[in-house]
Structures are given as C-alpha cells and as structure tokens.
Design a protein around this motif. Structure first.
Motif, PDB file in Angstrom:
ATOM      1  N   LEU A   1       0.665  -1.120   0.119  1.00 16.73           N
ATOM      2  CA  LEU A   1       0.106  -0.020   0.016  1.00 16.73           C
ATOM      3  C   LEU A   1       0.914   1.319   0.274  1.00 16.73           C
ATOM      4  CD1 LEU A   1      -2.576  -1.342   2.627  1.00 16.73           C
ATOM      5  CD2 LEU A   1      -2.965  -1.002   0.143  1.00 16.73           C
ATOM      6  N   LEU A   2       2.033   1.191   0.997  1.00 17.62           N
ATOM      7  CA  LEU A   2       2.922   2.352   0.905  1.00 17.62           C
ATOM      8  C   LEU A   2       3.828   2.610  -0.654  1.00 17.62           C
ATOM      9  CD1 LEU A   2       5.366   3.186   3.614  1.00 17.62           C
ATOM     10  CD2 LEU A   2       6.128   2.999   1.365  1.00 17.62           C
ATOM     11  N   GLN A   3       4.163   1.574  -1.339  1.00 13.97           N
ATOM     12  CA  GLN A   3       4.765   1.542  -2.355  1.00 13.97           C
ATOM     13  C   GLN A   3       3.923   2.312  -3.382  1.00 13.97           C
ATOM     14  OE1 GLN A   3       5.503  -1.739  -4.668  1.00 13.97           O
ATOM     15  NE2 GLN A   3       7.576  -1.179  -5.156  1.00 13.97           N
ATOM     16  N   ALA A   4       2.443   1.558  -3.559  1.00 10.98           N
ATOM     17  CA  ALA A   4       1.633   2.160  -4.449  1.00 10.98           C
ATOM     18  C   ALA A   4       1.507   3.689  -4.342  1.00 10.98           C
ATOM     19  CB  ALA A   4       0.308   1.514  -4.338  1.00 10.98           C
ATOM     20  N   GLU A   5       1.226   4.132  -3.161  1.00 10.35           N
ATOM     21  CA  GLU A   5       0.995   5.475  -2.815  1.00 10.35           C
ATOM     22  C   GLU A   5       2.182   6.453  -3.265  1.00 10.35           C
ATOM     23  OE1 GLU A   5      -2.440   5.879   0.479  1.00 10.35           O
ATOM     24  OE2 GLU A   5      -0.428   5.812   1.209  1.00 10.35           O
ATOM     25  N   HIS A   6       3.296   5.967  -2.832  1.00 12.78           N
ATOM     26  CA  HIS A   6       4.592   6.643  -3.207  1.00 12.78           C
ATOM     27  C   HIS A   6       4.846   6.716  -4.800  1.00 12.78           C
ATOM     28  CE1 HIS A   6       8.942   7.046  -2.924  1.00 12.78           C
ATOM     29  NE2 HIS A   6       9.100   6.573  -4.284  1.00 12.78           N
ATOM     30  N   ILE A   7       4.512   5.720  -5.651  1.00 15.05           N
ATOM     31  CA  ILE A   7       4.572   5.727  -7.058  1.00 15.05           C
ATOM     32  C   ILE A   7       3.580   6.528  -7.380  1.00 15.05           C
ATOM     33  CG2 ILE A   7       4.813   4.571  -9.044  1.00 15.05           C
ATOM     34  CD1 ILE A   7       5.343   2.073  -7.484  1.00 15.05           C
ATOM     35  N   ALA A   8       2.376   6.772  -6.922  1.00 19.36           N
ATOM     36  CA  ALA A   8       1.644   7.810  -7.597  1.00 19.36           C
ATOM     37  C   ALA A   8       1.714   9.067  -7.189  1.00 19.36           C
ATOM     38  CB  ALA A   8       0.104   7.313  -6.993  1.00 19.36           C
ATOM     39  N   GLN A   9       2.201   9.255  -5.973  1.00 18.90           N
ATOM     40  CA  GLN A   9       2.632  10.708  -5.677  1.00 18.90           C
ATOM     41  C   GLN A   9       3.760  11.271  -6.436  1.00 18.90           C
ATOM     42  OE1 GLN A   9       3.586  11.101  -1.305  1.00 18.90           O
ATOM     43  NE2 GLN A   9       3.165  12.960  -1.344  1.00 18.90           N
ATOM     44  N   HIS A  10       4.681  10.443  -6.578  1.00 17.24           N
ATOM     45  CA  HIS A  10       5.821  11.001  -7.732  1.00 17.24           C
ATOM     46  C   HIS A  10       5.415  11.130  -8.817  1.00 17.24           C
ATOM     47  CE1 HIS A  10       8.544   9.891  -4.143  1.00 17.24           C
ATOM     48  NE2 HIS A  10       9.274  10.805  -4.550  1.00 17.24           N
ATOM     49  N   ARG A  11       4.636  10.475  -9.335  1.00 17.69           N
ATOM     50  CA  ARG A  11       4.198  10.582 -10.895  1.00 17.69           C
ATOM     51  C   ARG A  11       3.358  11.831 -11.166  1.00 17.69           C
ATOM     52  NH1 ARG A  11       0.586   5.523 -13.266  1.00 17.69           N
ATOM     53  NH2 ARG A  11       2.771   4.576 -12.837  1.00 17.69           N
ATOM     54  N   THR A  12       2.227  12.289 -10.404  1.00 21.71           N
ATOM     55  CA  THR A  12       1.473  13.480 -10.516  1.00 21.71           C
ATOM     56  C   THR A  12       1.240  14.082  -8.987  1.00 21.71           C
ATOM     57  OG1 THR A  12      -0.542  12.149 -10.572  1.00 21.71           O
ATOM     58  CG2 THR A  12       0.541  12.793 -12.909  1.00 21.71           C
ATOM     59  N   PRO A  13       2.154  14.775  -8.650  1.00 20.22           N
ATOM     60  CA  PRO A  13       2.226  15.287  -7.189  1.00 20.22           C
ATOM     61  C   PRO A  13       0.948  16.117  -7.191  1.00 20.22           C
ATOM     62  CG  PRO A  13       4.202  16.036  -7.990  1.00 20.22           C
ATOM     63  CD  PRO A  13       3.686  14.931  -8.998  1.00 20.22           C
ATOM     64  N   GLU A  14       0.623  17.070  -8.192  1.00 23.55           N
ATOM     65  CA  GLU A  14      -0.385  17.954  -8.215  1.00 23.55           C
ATOM     66  C   GLU A  14      -1.624  17.449  -8.322  1.00 23.55           C
ATOM     67  OE1 GLU A  14       0.603  16.985 -12.366  1.00 23.55           O
ATOM     68  OE2 GLU A  14       1.537  17.595 -10.670  1.00 23.55           O
ATOM     69  N   THR A  15      -1.923  16.114  -8.707  1.00 23.64           N
ATOM     70  CA  THR A  15      -3.296  15.562  -8.449  1.00 23.64           C
ATOM     71  C   THR A  15      -3.486  14.489  -7.616  1.00 23.64           C
ATOM     72  OG1 THR A  15      -2.772  14.122 -10.410  1.00 23.64           O
ATOM     73  CG2 THR A  15      -3.790  16.355 -10.744  1.00 23.64           C
ATOM     74  N   TYR A  16      -2.292  13.919  -7.129  1.00 19.46           N
ATOM     75  CA  TYR A  16      -2.373  12.662  -6.338  1.00 19.46           C
ATOM     76  C   TYR A  16      -3.187  12.776  -4.941  1.00 19.46           C
ATOM     77  CZ  TYR A  16      -0.617   9.897  -2.436  1.00 19.46           C
ATOM     78  OH  TYR A  16      -0.671   8.949  -1.165  1.00 19.46           O
ATOM     79  N   HIS A  17      -3.899  11.956  -4.442  1.00 18.80           N
ATOM     80  CA  HIS A  17      -4.662  11.992  -3.059  1.00 18.80           C
ATOM     81  C   HIS A  17      -4.282  10.454  -2.553  1.00 18.80           C
ATOM     82  CE1 HIS A  17      -7.613  12.287  -0.163  1.00 18.80           C
ATOM     83  NE2 HIS A  17      -7.219  13.478  -0.310  1.00 18.80           N
ATOM     84  N   PRO A  18      -3.883  10.472  -1.399  1.00 19.62           N
ATOM     85  CA  PRO A  18      -3.651   8.934  -0.879  1.00 19.62           C
ATOM     86  C   PRO A  18      -5.170   8.155  -0.715  1.00 19.62           C
ATOM     87  CG  PRO A  18      -3.631  10.906   0.949  1.00 19.62           C
ATOM     88  CD  PRO A  18      -4.112  11.386  -0.455  1.00 19.62           C
ATOM     89  N   MET A  19      -4.856   6.786  -0.470  1.00 24.90           N
ATOM     90  CA  MET A  19      -6.087   6.131  -0.390  1.00 24.90           C
ATOM     91  C   MET A  19      -6.779   6.147   0.855  1.00 24.90           C
ATOM     92  SD  MET A  19      -6.149   1.923  -1.113  1.00 24.90           S
ATOM     93  CE  MET A  19      -4.431   1.913  -2.233  1.00 24.90           C
ATOM     94  N   LEU A  20      -8.042   6.139   0.880  1.00 27.66           N
ATOM     95  CA  LEU A  20      -8.839   6.225   2.145  1.00 27.66           C
ATOM     96  C   LEU A  20      -8.488   4.905   3.134  1.00 27.66           C
ATOM     97  CD1 LEU A  20     -12.293   7.332   0.683  1.00 27.66           C
ATOM     98  CD2 LEU A  20     -10.777   8.505   2.101  1.00 27.66           C
ATOM     99  N   PRO A  21      -8.507   5.068   4.352  1.00 27.29           N
ATOM    100  CA  PRO A  21      -8.095   3.928   5.344  1.00 27.29           C
ATOM    101  C   PRO A  21      -8.858   2.782   5.196  1.00 27.29           C
ATOM    102  CG  PRO A  21      -7.951   5.933   6.306  1.00 27.29           C
ATOM    103  CD  PRO A  21      -8.662   6.400   5.047  1.00 27.29           C
ATOM    104  N   GLU A  22     -10.142   2.947   4.767  1.00 22.52           N
ATOM    105  CA  GLU A  22     -11.051   2.009   4.884  1.00 22.52           C
ATOM    106  C   GLU A  22     -10.805   1.114   3.580  1.00 22.52           C
ATOM    107  OE1 GLU A  22     -13.780   5.651   4.036  1.00 22.52           O
ATOM    108  OE2 GLU A  22     -11.937   5.085   5.241  1.00 22.52           O
ATOM    109  N   ILE A  23     -10.545   1.782   2.624  1.00 20.88           N
ATOM    110  CA  ILE A  23     -10.329   1.098   1.368  1.00 20.88           C
ATOM    111  C   ILE A  23      -8.872   0.177   1.281  1.00 20.88           C
ATOM    112  CG2 ILE A  23      -9.693   1.054  -1.197  1.00 20.88           C
ATOM    113  CD1 ILE A  23     -11.887   3.289  -1.432  1.00 20.88           C
ATOM    114  N   LYS A  24      -7.979   0.941   2.161  1.00 23.81           N
ATOM    115  CA  LYS A  24      -6.634   0.266   2.435  1.00 23.81           C
ATOM    116  C   LYS A  24      -6.993  -0.933   3.012  1.00 23.81           C
ATOM    117  CE  LYS A  24      -3.180   3.893   2.575  1.00 23.81           C
ATOM    118  NZ  LYS A  24      -2.007   4.379   3.619  1.00 23.81           N
ATOM    119  N   ARG A  25      -7.786  -0.988   4.183  1.00 22.61           N
ATOM    120  CA  ARG A  25      -7.921  -2.108   4.946  1.00 22.61           C
ATOM    121  C   ARG A  25      -8.521  -3.318   4.249  1.00 22.61           C
ATOM    122  NH1 ARG A  25      -9.898   1.842   8.487  1.00 22.61           N
ATOM    123  NH2 ARG A  25      -8.191   2.666   9.997  1.00 22.61           N
TER     124      ARG A  25
END
Length: 573
Positions: free
Chosen positions: A223-247
C-alpha cells in the motif's frame, strides 16, 4: 497431565459436553471445509501486535520514483528489536513467473533479529534477492518473495495519481496488490531453525507467527509503495487512499502441493491445532450464555458471512457450487433461529443434519467469534513437542488393541480395490517440491514419500497379527527386531495414542484423492480466506484482508475483521 489435558479437564463437569469425536473431526473432507476463526494464526498475531502496541517504523526508505530500492523497518516489541528488510527491483514482463521455478521477483524480503547496519544490509542485498540460490545466516528467520498483481497494481497507482480512489468492486475481484510465491522459515537456506526462534524470540514463539508477520508487513508495504509511486508521478493531483479501502486490501497467495505433506508429517502439532479449536467449540457449547448481545450479534455475523461469501470470486465450478451451498446453509440457519437460538449444542446438532460440511464449519467459526472470553486464551497452546516416541515394553496384545481402536478407519479401507494405491507422492529433483504421480502411468513409485499412513498401518497390523499368532507374549521390542522396517509406523501409532486427534482419516494413495482438502485445512488454520482453486493441486487465496494497518497500532482495536466486507464506495475527492 499435559497443558491441553489440563485445559480439557477444566471443561469437565456434570453438565459438560464431550469433544466432537475424532472420526468426525479428522475426516479429510471436513478438514477441507473449515474456515478462518478467532484462533487462526493471523488473528492471534494481530491481537498480540495491537495489544502490546508494537512500534513498527521505516528507518531506511530508499525508493526511487518508480518504487525500486531498499526499505528497512525496525520492529520494537516489549521483548526485542527486529528488522524487516525489503528489496524492490525492476522485473521485466518476460521474467515474471509465479511458479517455484522462478529466479527473479518484484520484491524479496527477510525478517532479521536485531538492527541492521550497512555492512549486514549489503550482505543481505547480495543474497536475499537470490532466494534459494543465496545463503543467509541464523540472524534471519524468515525469507520471502512476492510479485505484483497484474490486474490491480498499475490500476491502483493510476487511480491515486489522478486523485481518485480504487473501485471497490474491482478490489473485491482481486483483493491484493502483491501475492507471495513462497515464505521460507524453520532453518531453510541457513536461517534460524524453529527451536531457536521459539526459545529466543518470544514474540514469534507460536507456529508460523514469523511467517505470518512477514506477509502482514508485505501487505502494508504494498500500500505504501503504490502511494509512493502515484505521488511521484503526479504530485499535483495525487490523493492518498482512504483508510477503509486500504484495510480491504490483503496479500495474495498461491499455495500448491508443497503445503500438503506438512499435515501428515507433523501429527502431534496438527493434533494441538485441532484440539484447541475443538476445546473452544466445547466451551461455547457448554458455557456460551445466549444473552441480548449474542442474540443481536449472531444474525449480524451470519449476514456478514453471507456477504463475504457472495463477494468471493472464483472461476472454479466446484468452489462456486460450495459457495452457493454455504449461502443456502446460512439462510437455513437464519430461518431456524429466527425465533431464538435455543442452545448452541442443539443448533450445532441441527446443522449436522441439515447443512453441508462447509456450512457446519462456518457455523462453528461464527460461534467462536461470539465468545472471545472463552476462546482467545487457547491461542497460547498451539505448540507441541514433535517427538514420536517408541515404547519398546508395550505388550504386542496392547499394541494390537491400540491399532484396532485408534486406527479402525485404516483397517476398514480396502487397499485391494481398484485405484486404492494408484497415487504416489514424491519430491521433484529440480526444486525438491512435492508432486503427485500416477502408479499406472509413471515410474518412480519406489521413491515415494511416506504419506500413506493408512496403508502403512494396515501392513503393520497384518504383520503384527501374524507375529502374535506365533509369539503372543512378546513385547514391541521383540517385534521391532523381527520387523525393523515397521519401526516408524509403530512409533507413530504409539505416540498418537496419547492424542485426541492428529491423524487425518483418509487414504492419501487413492486415485481420487483431493489434495485441495489438505491445502484448505492448513490455510484455514493460518486464517486465509477467499479460496479460488485453480486445479485440484493448487489454490489462490487472500491473507490479512480487513486487518488493521500499521498506522492503526496504538488506537482502539475491536478485533472485528472476521469475514471482511467490501467498504461502501464513496464519491471521488
């Protein structure tokens, strides 16, 4: 008196109910029908982590924008400090292979005793990515590897990079970002053996606790890696995953025949696992007070089990039929208890007459879920000293009686019937992995593994009867001198006579044997869910779906991730 015997004795009383009989519990098809429960190893591990508030922090986070590099977590428990070391490498599509013959993976990882300095980290970097081709020392006690889900990983990264959340319906179809292809422990490849782990590392002194922990860490890193890649790809539009979806993300697993022989080769340990589950069930049947809370919670759990089963995706016709039958069973139980549960004992007996095996065992898991105060303490008694002891002074008449009483199931099998000995189990020369052979078509039966316990008992009994006819007063020692090749099975017979359960009552040499039941049984004890058989020899499944996240440690924990359900899809942010 053994610990388990003392616990069992504590249940005894004028109104105590007996444990379910061994011929019912150890039937192979029933074992293949059990489900995860409060006593499954994933559940007990997470309870320990949350109760003791383990501190798990990344002390080295060296990932490039594509998610490749090295990560080291330090795990601080009330007892010790450990390190979880992970290497993420580029894997080309033509190198991607989930089979055991693979030589490269997206992720490789190790659980290590103590902190890791630069010198030791470099040593791990030279060996951990090689897996079987490398070598590690006894500071390491779990080694694993994993590959990305082709259907989910890139999709999730794309969604997060665009500021969207992953579609819950798609996650329900494939509930993970990575799947493990092997988790090694217990002394393989130079690692610490079980005796060292169990005596020196109290945090992991329960069966498979360390292996389960590595899978839990992999799930959280994915989960951390997926968010890391997404944030670096487009930091201006990136949004982290909701905790309930993460779980709702777990970790994928593919399990084949490699797991099957374990249930046969470790009968004392399997006896302990089964006995604790049956003791828990007996406690509920005897002591489970049906109050207002239980009356409300029981139908809620039945509904949860039904929705979880509906959300289980499988392409296998056999498993699909099983799941549909479980849904019918749950509805029948709901209707039967609509005006009151009555008593747990009566309900369990009713289910045995009106529900499938999987429906019956689903009810058992629900009953255990309702009573943590009666069940959870038994998690401390899942270990056993695995030593099969020969009793040389046992009179042969007594040995014969033991076989007739405890192994009646083996004596009634007809090994002269067509197909009764057509299957043989062996290890492949290339990977030393268990395989099935057909004695009618393949050579190599002389190299088969000793998994045909029923047939071995039958041969032993026949030779014992012949020997007794000539030497009725002799002891086991004299019989062993005359028949030394029977020493192994006699040792097993005598040792298992001290247990309640342990031996799986099935002819594993039969042409129509279903190894899937063996895989399913062990995985259920682990706490696995969402079984998706790919053949009768291997099964996909999901681990830790619904479990708390690392960031949940230290917060209120209700231990409420039994049969997890897909969260409601919220609007995009």
């Amino acid at each position: 008196m053994t610990t388990s015997a003392a616990i069992q004795a504590s249940l005894r009383g004028d109104n105590a109910l007996p444990l379910r009989p061994v011929d019912q519990v150890m039937d192979l098809e029933r074992l293949g029908a059990i489900h995860q429960s409060r006593l499954s190893f994933m559940r007990t591990l997470v309870r320990r982590i949350m109760r003791e508030r383990w501190q798990i922090e990344p002390v080295r986070f060296e990932l490039d924008p594509q998610g490749y590099g090295t990560v080291v977590y330090e795990i601080t428990t009330p007892n010790k400090c450990y390190s979880f070391v992970l290497f993420s490498d580029y894997l080309s599509p033509d190198e991607r292979n989930d089979r055991v013959i693979a030589t490269k993976w997206d992720l490789t990882m190790a659980l290590v005793d103590g902190q890791v300095d630069d010198l030791y980290l470099e040593k791990l970097r030279q060996n951990v990515p090689k897996q079987e081709a490398g070598r590690v020392d006894a500071r390491v006690f779990v080694l694993s590897r994993a590959n990305r889900s082709a259907r989910n990983f890139d999709y999730v990264v794309d969604q997060l990079a665009c500021g969207k959340q992953p579609d819950v319906a798609q996650i329900a179809r494939v509930g993970y970002l990575y799947r493990t292809t092997a988790v090694y422990g217990s002394g393989k490849l130079g690692m610490a053996d079980w005796e060292k782990v169990s005596t020196r590392h109290p945090d992991f002194n329960r069966p498979f606790a360390a292996e389960m922990f590595v899978c839990l860490m992999l799930r959280n890193f994915s989960l951390l890696q997926a968010e890391h890649i997404a944030q670096h790809r487009t930091p201006e539009t990136y949004h982290p995953m909701l905790p309930e979806i993460k779980r709702f993300f777990g970790i994928g697993n593919s399990t084949g025949l490699g797991m099957a022989p374990y249930l046969i080769n470790h009968p004392l340990l399997i006896n302990q696992w089964v006995e604790m589950r049956e003791l828990a069930l007996a406690r509920v049947r005897v002591l489970g007070n049906i109050n207002k809370r239980i009356t409300q919670q029981f139908p809620e759990l039945l509904e949860r089990c039904a929705i979880h089963t509906e959300q289980t995706v499988t392409e296998d016709a056999w498993q699909t039929a099983n799941n549909l039958q479980v849904l019918k069973d749950l509805e029948a139980i709901r209707e039967h208890t609509a005006n009151g549960i009555g008593s747990w004992d009566a309900l369990l007996r009713w289910s045995e007459e009106n529900c499938s095996l999987q429906g019956q065992e689903m009810l058992v898991s629900v009953m255990l879920e309702l009573y943590p105060e009666l069940v959870d303490e038994l998690e401390d008694y899942h270990t056993a000293e695995e030593f099969l002891d020969l009793d040389p002074v046992m009179p042969l008449q007594q040995l014969k009686q033991v076989i007739e009483q405890r192994y009646q199931w083996a004596l009634v099998l007809d090994f002269s019937a067509d197909g009764a000995k057509d299957t043989f189990w062996y290890r492949s020369e290339e990977k030393m992995e268990p395989r099935l052979g057909d004695a009618r078509e393949e050579d190599g039966k002389e190299k088969q593994m000793a998994l045909g316990v029923g047939y071995a008992v039958r041969k032993c009994y026949d030779q014992l009867c012949q020997y007794i006819s000539e030497h009725p007063q002799h002891s086991t020692a004299r019989f062993m001198v005359a028949q030394p090749k029977l020493r192994g099975i006699v040792r097993r017979i005598q040792s298992m006579n001290r247990c309640i359960y342990g031996d799986i009552q099935a002819n594993l040499l039969d042409r129509d044997i279903l190894p899937m039941h063996l895989l399913r049984a062990k995985l259920a004890f682990f706490g696995v869910g969402k079984f998706d058989p790919r053949s009768k020899l291997w099964v996909r499944n999901t681990m830790f779906q619904g479990a708390p996240l690392l960031e949940d440690i230290g917060h209120t924990f209700n231990d409420d991730w039994f049969m997890p359900l897909a969260p409601a899809q919220q609007g995009e942010l």
